[in-house]
Design an enzyme around this catalytic site. Structure first.
Site, PDB file in Angstrom:
ATOM      1  NE  ARG A 164      -4.134  -1.491   0.287  1.00 32.41           N
ATOM      2  CZ  ARG A 164      -4.242  -3.099   0.059  1.00 32.41           C
ATOM      3  NH1 ARG A 164      -3.127  -3.440  -0.597  1.00 32.41           N
ATOM      4  NH2 ARG A 164      -5.328  -3.538   0.358  1.00 32.41           N
ATOM      5  CB  SER A 238      -8.415  -1.341   4.622  1.00 28.65           C
ATOM      6  OG  SER A 238      -8.929  -2.461   4.059  1.00 28.65           O
ATOM      7  CD  GLU A 334      -5.480   1.132   2.504  1.00 31.07           C
ATOM      8  OE1 GLU A 334      -5.240   1.287   1.315  1.00 31.07           O
ATOM      9  OE2 GLU A 334      -6.351   0.683   3.236  1.00 31.07           O
TER      10      GLU A 334
END
Ligand code: EPU
Length: 338
Positions: A164, A238, A334
């Site tokens: 990520r 997320s 994130e």
């Protein structure tokens, strides 16, 4: 190109946070981006590059210019017996592009089905799901340097992809605008169904030798069952990254919490399922003010209607605190908090 003033960003972010941008401009071609840069409008001004707005939490009115990239287009640039190279404009919707590839039997991104956002945003955070990351199909991208207005190519190594993450979230943050991405897709699918419960999902429909469309369907079903539909309930997928810990930490936790969910990584590291940690702390399905934790996936913070960013941040902090107290593990967002 029309610069609008004092625009609500509510419909431009999937968290549905109602903040305003001082200035807002929609860009429909690479030339428009270039002339925006060369005009000097961005000099000494805060700016934010917006794709689908699906991985951002705006915490206050944006005192600068929001640049919404709407550029469209996809083109085959070369092919060989194994691969096809597609050049895709940054503003293309990711899921529309996935469907285009499925319809043309171009394989490699079927596991990345139904991820919200745009093609240009995909490399920034190296989107990933079900055992595949964007970097696995990435070939090259073209970006424009904001300082000089020059177009520059980045190959896979240049992008410094990791979980990520990429150079565009770090060293080069706010230095470039991505114009287009070249993906290297497979003519002969390499099926990946080991991850999570893809196999069980396929079995449910009695599929034994799945093609890329069947895999995509299975993944869409899994995602629809676990993740909120951003059209109905505000979220940014997320909210936290799955934390990576060393051997020692993992075995300490495993000893105390035998059920802990984790994946082994190279170099004696483990990736812990943050969703498990959060659920174990009793947050799953909890509502706190107008925000909360999604009932079917604890990694997702949701806006139940009129939450402001403070309420989302409040949930984030509560979760971080309780998870840290219980497991000694720090959860990092994130989502891009602006
Ligand atoms: N789990 C729980 N409770 C929960 C959620 C998860 O116990 O509420 C445990 C389960 O044991 C499950 C494991 O966590 O087996 C993994 O869960 P899941 O497969 O749902 O994946 P994840 O690790 O929670 C990551 C990505 C998702 C991606 C899925 C599937 C991150 C931060 N998230 O979630 O990506 O779709 O894997 O590959 O890496 C996103 O980035 O926005 C996103 C949705």
């Amino acid at each position: 190109m029309h610069i609008q003033k004092n625009i609500s960003l509510k419909k431009y972010n999937t968290f549905r946070i109602d903040v305003r941008a001082k200035e807002f401009v929609e860009i429909n071609s690479d030339e428009e981006i270039q002339s925006l840069i060369l005009s000097g409008i961005l000099n000494n001004k805060k700016f934010f590059i917006l794709g689908g707005g699906s991985n951002v939490l705006f915490t206050e009115n944006f005192d600068g210019i929001v640049i919404k990239i709407n550029t469209k287009g996809k083109k085959k640039i070369k092919e060989d017996s194994e691969h096809i190279y597609l050049l895709v404009s940054a503003g293309e919707d990711w899921q529309n592009f996935v469907e285009y590839c499925l319809n043309n039997n171009y394989a490699g991104i079927e596991n990345l089905s139904l991820i919200p956002g745009t093609v240009g945003a995909a490399p920034v955070q190296n989107i990933g799901a079900y055992g595949v990351e964007l970097k696995d199909v990435f070939y090259e991208l073209q970006a424009i340097e904001i300082e000089s207005g020059k177009k520059v190519k980045f190959n896979k190594d240049d992008c410094e992809f990791s979980y990520r993450n990429s150079i565009f979230k770090n060293k080069l943050k706010n230095k470039y605008i991505i114009l287009s991405v070249i993906l290297k897709l497979n003519k002969h699918p390499k099926i990946k169904i080991e991850y999570g419960n893809i196999k069980q999902e396929l079995e449910k429909s009695g599929i034994k030798n799945p093609g890329i469309k069947e895999i995509s369907n299975a993944i869409c079903n899994i995602r629809r069952n676990k993740l909120p539909d951003v059209e109905k309930i505000g979220s940014a997928g997320s909210f936290f990254k799955n934390p990576v810990v060393d051997n020692k930490t993992y075995f300490r936790l495993k000893n105390k919490f035998p059920e802990i969910s984790a994946y082994k990584l190279p170099e004696s590291k483990y990736k812990l399922a943050a969703g498990w940690l959060i659920e174990e702390c009793g947050f799953k399905g909890k509502t706190i003010g107008n925000a909360g934790i999604y009932k079917d996936q604890a990694l997702v913070i949701v806006n139940h209607g009129n939450a402001n960013a403070k309420e989302i941040i409040n949930v984030m902090k509560k979760v971080q605190k309780v998870v840290y107290e219980k497991f000694g593990v720090k959860l990092l967002p994130e989502v891009n908090i602006v």
